[in-house]
Design a protein around this motif. Structure first.
Motif, PDB file in Angstrom:
ATOM      1  N   ALA A  21       0.153   6.616   9.473  1.00  0.00           N
ATOM      2  CA  ALA A  21       0.212   6.526   7.561  1.00  0.00           C
ATOM      3  C   ALA A  21       1.976   5.093   7.801  1.00  0.00           C
ATOM      4  N   LEU A  22       1.753   4.554   7.092  1.00  0.00           N
ATOM      5  CA  LEU A  22       1.986   2.933   6.698  1.00  0.00           C
ATOM      6  C   LEU A  22       3.686   4.120   6.642  1.00  0.00           C
ATOM      7  N   PRO A  23       5.042   2.947   7.179  1.00  0.00           N
ATOM      8  CA  PRO A  23       5.983   3.545   6.790  1.00  0.00           C
ATOM      9  C   PRO A  23       6.185   3.455   5.069  1.00  0.00           C
ATOM     10  N   ALA A  24       7.278   3.879   4.544  1.00  0.00           N
ATOM     11  CA  ALA A  24       7.714   3.636   3.180  1.00  0.00           C
ATOM     12  C   ALA A  24       8.916   3.159   3.135  1.00  0.00           C
ATOM     13  N   GLU A  74       0.474  -1.170   0.017  1.00  0.00           N
ATOM     14  CA  GLU A  74       0.018   0.406   0.138  1.00  0.00           C
ATOM     15  C   GLU A  74       0.751   1.068  -0.112  1.00  0.00           C
ATOM     16  N   ILE A  75       0.856   2.257  -1.105  1.00  0.00           N
ATOM     17  CA  ILE A  75       1.283   3.952  -0.406  1.00  0.00           C
ATOM     18  C   ILE A  75       1.067   3.798   0.410  1.00  0.00           C
ATOM     19  N   PRO A  76       1.968   4.869   1.360  1.00  0.00           N
ATOM     20  CA  PRO A  76       1.452   5.011   3.049  1.00  0.00           C
ATOM     21  C   PRO A  76       0.985   6.272   2.353  1.00  0.00           C
ATOM     22  N   ALA A  77       0.079   6.617   3.691  1.00  0.00           N
ATOM     23  CA  ALA A  77      -1.263   7.931   3.317  1.00  0.00           C
ATOM     24  C   ALA A  77      -0.236   9.050   2.954  1.00  0.00           C
ATOM     25  N   ASN A 117     -22.341  -0.482  11.883  1.00  0.00           N
ATOM     26  CA  ASN A 117     -21.424   0.140  10.602  1.00  0.00           C
ATOM     27  C   ASN A 117     -20.704  -1.067   9.913  1.00  0.00           C
ATOM     28  N   THR A 118     -19.547  -1.545  10.701  1.00  0.00           N
ATOM     29  CA  THR A 118     -19.081  -2.542   9.605  1.00  0.00           C
ATOM     30  C   THR A 118     -18.720  -3.979  10.272  1.00  0.00           C
ATOM     31  N   VAL A 162     -10.876   1.446   0.159  1.00  0.00           N
ATOM     32  CA  VAL A 162      -9.172   2.651   1.097  1.00  0.00           C
ATOM     33  C   VAL A 162     -10.229   2.035   2.410  1.00  0.00           C
ATOM     34  N   LYS A 180     -13.876   0.944  14.025  1.00  0.00           N
ATOM     35  CA  LYS A 180     -13.570   1.247  12.414  1.00  0.00           C
ATOM     36  C   LYS A 180     -12.920   0.501  11.444  1.00  0.00           C
ATOM     37  N   PRO A 181     -13.350   0.201  10.887  1.00  0.00           N
ATOM     38  CA  PRO A 181     -12.001  -0.361   9.106  1.00  0.00           C
ATOM     39  C   PRO A 181     -10.744   0.257   9.442  1.00  0.00           C
ATOM     40  N   ARG A 182      -9.697  -0.458   8.679  1.00  0.00           N
ATOM     41  CA  ARG A 182      -7.877   0.513   8.622  1.00  0.00           C
ATOM     42  C   ARG A 182      -8.322   0.808   7.121  1.00  0.00           C
ATOM     43  N   ILE A 183      -7.803   2.214   7.151  1.00  0.00           N
ATOM     44  CA  ILE A 183      -7.445   2.968   6.648  1.00  0.00           C
ATOM     45  C   ILE A 183      -6.652   2.560   5.341  1.00  0.00           C
ATOM     46  N   TYR A 184      -6.791   2.714   4.122  1.00  0.00           N
ATOM     47  CA  TYR A 184      -5.608   2.728   3.040  1.00  0.00           C
ATOM     48  C   TYR A 184      -4.050   3.577   3.608  1.00  0.00           C
ATOM     49  N   GLY A 185      -2.605   2.488   3.773  1.00  0.00           N
ATOM     50  CA  GLY A 185      -1.952   2.869   3.733  1.00  0.00           C
ATOM     51  C   GLY A 185      -1.746   3.894   5.272  1.00  0.00           C
ATOM     52  N   ARG A 186      -2.479   3.130   5.856  1.00  0.00           N
ATOM     53  CA  ARG A 186      -2.604   3.572   7.378  1.00  0.00           C
ATOM     54  C   ARG A 186      -2.715   1.984   8.182  1.00  0.00           C
ATOM     55  N   ASP A 197     -19.387   1.811  17.126  1.00  0.00           N
ATOM     56  CA  ASP A 197     -19.388   2.192  16.015  1.00  0.00           C
ATOM     57  C   ASP A 197     -17.874   2.902  15.787  1.00  0.00           C
ATOM     58  N   ASP A 252       7.525   5.830  -3.251  1.00  0.00           N
ATOM     59  CA  ASP A 252       8.119   5.798  -1.963  1.00  0.00           C
ATOM     60  C   ASP A 252       8.347   3.832  -0.855  1.00  0.00           C
ATOM     61  N   ALA A 298     -24.624   1.142   5.430  1.00  0.00           N
ATOM     62  CA  ALA A 298     -23.527   0.535   5.704  1.00  0.00           C
ATOM     63  C   ALA A 298     -23.136  -0.217   4.051  1.00  0.00           C
ATOM     64  N   GLN A 347     -19.909  -5.672  13.590  1.00  0.00           N
ATOM     65  CA  GLN A 347     -22.148  -6.317  14.146  1.00  0.00           C
ATOM     66  C   GLN A 347     -22.011  -7.384  14.116  1.00  0.00           C
TER      67      GLN A 347
END
Ligand code: SF4
Ligand code: SF4
Lengths: 494, 349
Positions: B342-345, A250-253, B282-283, A379, B330-336, B326, A259, A371, B287
């Protein structure tokens, strides 16, 4: 090859069958071309021609300015008849600075330089030629391609991904170009790989394009290029998603593909690169899908940049029925337009005329918290919660929920049973946010200016005071000297 | 100029279609209830629906809101329908009217309408009725003595009880027998016939007894992607697991998982009540937690609480907890990462 899982996504009706069956045809030369100075992300190009100049096809007419920009070339030979504003495919709907070129009908090229062995070129040379050809990302992002090559070469690329996903419904221009020009595309891909010293080259194509996959596989035989079949799903062709599916990374946020050692280019961009390097041809045209239920003969057309879209619609035999909505690009992320004089630009992948049934618009009703949008978001965001915050103007609340990570794919809006325009909220909020940040920067700049001014005033004041003090001291010294002299003289006389 | 925004396409869905699909999924169990309990059940169902529609329209008129669009979204009808299924089939008409009005007006419109309510309106109404009218709400009849139309009108509208028809629900019966110091093995004799439980030929609410038909309806909704499996199966687990454990420890005191899963309002609750989008998390994980907790609470209330049935109470309790679930799930967000950092580069493979 092992593919990785993708979250969310939707399966909109493809409607690609409308246009996919027909060969790419070349649009007849239009009389007038309207070439906007900004067809890319970054600063607009600066014209280098004047009204009345005669130009040849492929001649530079506007040059890149600043760090992020791209050059623009004459799509055909003819005379520059206007430098001024013209309607453009811009979200604001406002006219933009445009060079108007009247075709002389000869379509005469400037002298181009062909390269017999492009693979003997240095990576720097390839990037420079791509830049000079005015190539931008043709998948829709329109980021200057040379810049991406240079950035990636500097940071090192492990994986070059070539995007043949084309997940937007209706669009078949990438499908057709892969079927008909696979050899050129593969050569372009190998040149890009050379330019960034990529270790692995993957071409991702959705499984709803078997002919394109076969053609590309045949052309890629014996090269480093690996063609990978991906499941059909929207938004598979989005940069973040195709990287995730093919590499599991995944591209880091807030970061860039570089990267994580990845570079993504679109198949049509690879074709443009091949044309530019081998034949010295700048980017002057692109394949555009003309489709939609309201179009009589949907098709794919090779179109010069600057061609008004009405010519494309006419080329597709006009309307079969009344169009409710005209769209540039695909239906999921494309832009509505109303004036058919807007020109095709480098990033125009499709011209769609949609019927009311296809658009499926309905009045929004209250959110039932079902939902469905959460399940659709690729995302991992909570669209309903972000929308609830934006509705009460709580932008920072929406940002905390990940507003800035939203890729504006529209999957959430597409599936919402309440027909809530979720992605519209998000784009709107992002616009507001950008405006806020700009005004903050401006405030800071103003404050800096004011500080500098105060500083200057204080310095002048200080200097003035110092000068006065000096003058006073000098005067006192003089007086003292005079006094001393007088006293001395007096004492001497005594 | 007003430029339309993307996307310029939409999935063929609407709230009305979602509600219609749910109603369709409820139809087999409802028809079975009609067949089982006869005309009184039909009357009660019809009265509930009419009361909900009229009541909601009236409130919308008071607020100057569009009556047609709101009624046509079908959510009020669904609420009344669910409430009707949870009522004793021979309950008098005013129980249905009161319940329906309470559900759509206090349970929903007072909160601001569809999507705003915190509690499941049908369950809120059921609990209100149960507390206010315990007698009417627990007068059950044994099936297969279906009265004629005329007689049924007397039952529903004149509240004339029919002699010799009164019966007890299984859970109610077990509870009463316990208070008399009678063990399960005896209490269940003659009362618990697994096949009847499965098909629903037993004393109970209008539409809650047909476990198999409700299950089929629920699976249909899962297949149509109206609901997901998480909440319903978690709820069944939440009831079945403790039932299994305690039944293994003391079979004479604790009913087994089959008794629990097939009785009361569990099937209706699991597939049609706790899957109510408005009042559930919601997730998927949220649920699941929600469903599991609803199941556990139901089992606890049934086993140790004052009421024989606990589904409605469990649902209302968990509705109150939904915002908290709720907040934390929460879902994990892409790239985090999970914390949102933020995920490491990194360039390595
Ligand atoms: S899909 Fe629409 S109605 Fe459902 S939760 Fe999301 S915003 Fe609300
Ligand atoms: S538009 Fe944004 S919030 Fe909606 S599905 Fe796409 S990424 Fe998620």
């Amino acid at each position: 090859m092992k593919l990785f899982d993708l979250r969310g996504g939707v399966h909109p009706e493809g409607r690609k069958d409308l246009s996919v069956g027909r060969h790419i045809r070349v649009l007849p030369l239009p009389e007038k071309l309207f070439v906007p100075l900004q067809q890319h992300i970054g600063a607009p190009a600066v014209p280098v021609v004047n009204i009345g100049d005669h130009v040849l096809k492929g001649q530079l007419i506007a040059t890149a300015q600043g760090a992020v920009s791209s050059s623009i070339h004459a799509p055909t030979s003819g005379t520059i008849v206007a430098l001024g504003d013209h309607v453009a495919p811009h979200p604001s709907g406002l006219p933009v600075p445009t060079i108007t070129l009247e075709s002389d009908g000869a379509d005469k090229w400037i002298a181009t330089q062909t390269v017999d062995d492009p693979f003997a070129l240095t990576p720097e040379d390839i990037a420079a030629r791509v830049g000079a050809a005015g190539i931008v990302g043709l998948g829709g992002a329109t980021f200057p391609a040379a810049l991406k090559l240079n950035l990636s070469r500097n940071s090192g690329v492990l994986t070059l991904i070539i995007n043949g996903g084309e997940c937007e419904p209706y669009l078949t221009c990438d499908d057709r170009i892969m079927r008909e020009r696979a050899a050129e595309i593969i050569e372009g891909i190998r040149l890009i790989a050379l330019a960034v010293a990529a270790q692995e080259v993957l071409v991702g194509i959705e499984d709803n394009k078997p002919e394109a996959i076969a053609a590309m596989q045949a052309a890629a035989q014996g090269s480093v290029v690996k063609v990978v079949t991906m499941p059909s799903m929207y938004p598979m062709g989005s940069e973040k998603q195709i990287i995730q599916v093919l590499t599991g990374k995944e591209i880091p946020a807030g970061g860039r593909p570089a990267d994580i050692g990845v570079l993504v280019h679109n198949v049509a961009t690879a074709f443009a690169v091949q044309q530019a390097i081998r034949y010295g041809r700048p980017l002057l045209s692109r394949i555009v899908t003309v489709s939609g239920g309201a179009i009589k003969t949907p098709c794919n057309v090779e179109t010069l940049v600057g061609t008004p879209v009405r010519e494309l619609i006419a080329f597709a035999d006009g309307y079969a029925q009344a169009a409710t909505r005209l769209v540039l690009g695909g239906p999921m992320m494309g832009q509505e337009f109303t004036d058919t004089n807007v020109p095709v630009v480098k990033g125009t992948s499709g011209v769609l005329a949609l019927t009311a049934a296809e658009v499926g618009q309905a009045e929004a009703s209250p959110c039932i918290r079902c939902a469905t949008c959460v399940r659709a978001c690729p995302v991992g965001l909570l669209p309903l919660e972000m929308a609830a915050h934006i509705r009460v103007s709580d932008l920072s609340g929406a940002v905390d929920l990940g507003l800035k990570d939203c890729i504006a794919c529209g999957s959430c809006s597409y599936v919402c049973p309440a027909h809530i325009p979720l992605v519209h909220y998000f784009n709107y909020a992002k616009g507001d946010l950008a405006a806020q940040e700009r005004s903050k920067l401006k405030q800071e700049a103003t404050k800096k200016l004011a500080d500098a001014r105060n500083e200057r005033m204080a310095r002048i004041e200080r200097e003035r005071a110092e000068a006065a003090a000096k003058r006073k001291a000098a005067k006192e010294a003089r007086e003292r000297a005079a006094k001393e002299a007088a006293e001395k003289a007096a004492s001497e006389t005594v | 100029m007003n430029i339309a925004h993307s996307p310029h396409a939409h999935a063929p869905v609407s709230i009305g279609k979602v509600m219609a699909t749910v109603l369709l999924a409820l139809t087999p169990a409802t028809l079975f209830g009609f067949w089982l309990y006869g005309w009184p059940a039909v009357n009660l169902w019809a009265v509930s629906l009419i009361a909900a529609i009229v009541g909601e329209a009236f409130v919308l008129r008071l607020q100057n809101r569009k009556v047609r669009t709101v009624i046509m979204d079908g959510s009020g009808i669904l609420t009344a329908w669910l409430l009707a299924l949870s009522l004793p089939p021979y309950a008098p008409w005013w129980i249905a009217v009161l319940g329906s009005l309470f559900a759509v007006i206090i349970g929903k419109q007072v909160f601001g309408g569809l999507g705003q309510n915190v509690f499941n309106p049908a369950m809120a109404a059921r609990v209100m009725l149960l507390i206010s009218f315990p007698l009417e709400m627990t007068t059950w009849v044994a099936p297969a003595q279906a009265p004629g139309l005329l007689e049924s009108l007397r039952i529903t509208f004149l509240s004339q009880p029919i002699d010799g028809m009164a019966s007890a629900s299984l859970l109610g019966h077990v509870k009463t027998e316990f208070t008399r110091g009678i063990g399960l093995d005896q209490a269940l004799t003659g009362y618990y016939a697994p096949m009847d439980m499965l098909w629903g030929s037993r004393a109970g609410s209008l539409g809650e007894t047909a476990a198999v038909l409700l299950l089929i309806g629920g699976l249909f909704l899962i297949a149509r992607r109206i609901i997901t499996w998480h909440a319903p199966f978690a709820m069944l687990l939440g009831v079945a697991v403790p039932a299994l454990l305690f039944n293994a420890i003391d079979a004479n005191h604790y009913a087994g998982p089959m008794v629990h899963v097939l009785s009361g309002g569990l099937m209706l609750g699991a597939f049609f009540i706790i899957t109510d989008p408005v009042t559930s998390p919601n997730t998927a994980l949220g649920q699941f937690i929600f469903g599991l907790s609803c199941g556990l609470l139901t089992w606890i209330i049934r086993t140790w609480g004052g009421y024989p049935e606990g589904v409605a109470f469990a649902v209302l309790l968990m509705n109150a907890v939904t915002p908290i679930i709720d907040q934390y799930v929460k879902p994990r967000i892409y790239g985090r990462d999970r914390k949102g950092v933020a995920l490491p580069a990194k360039k390595g493979t």
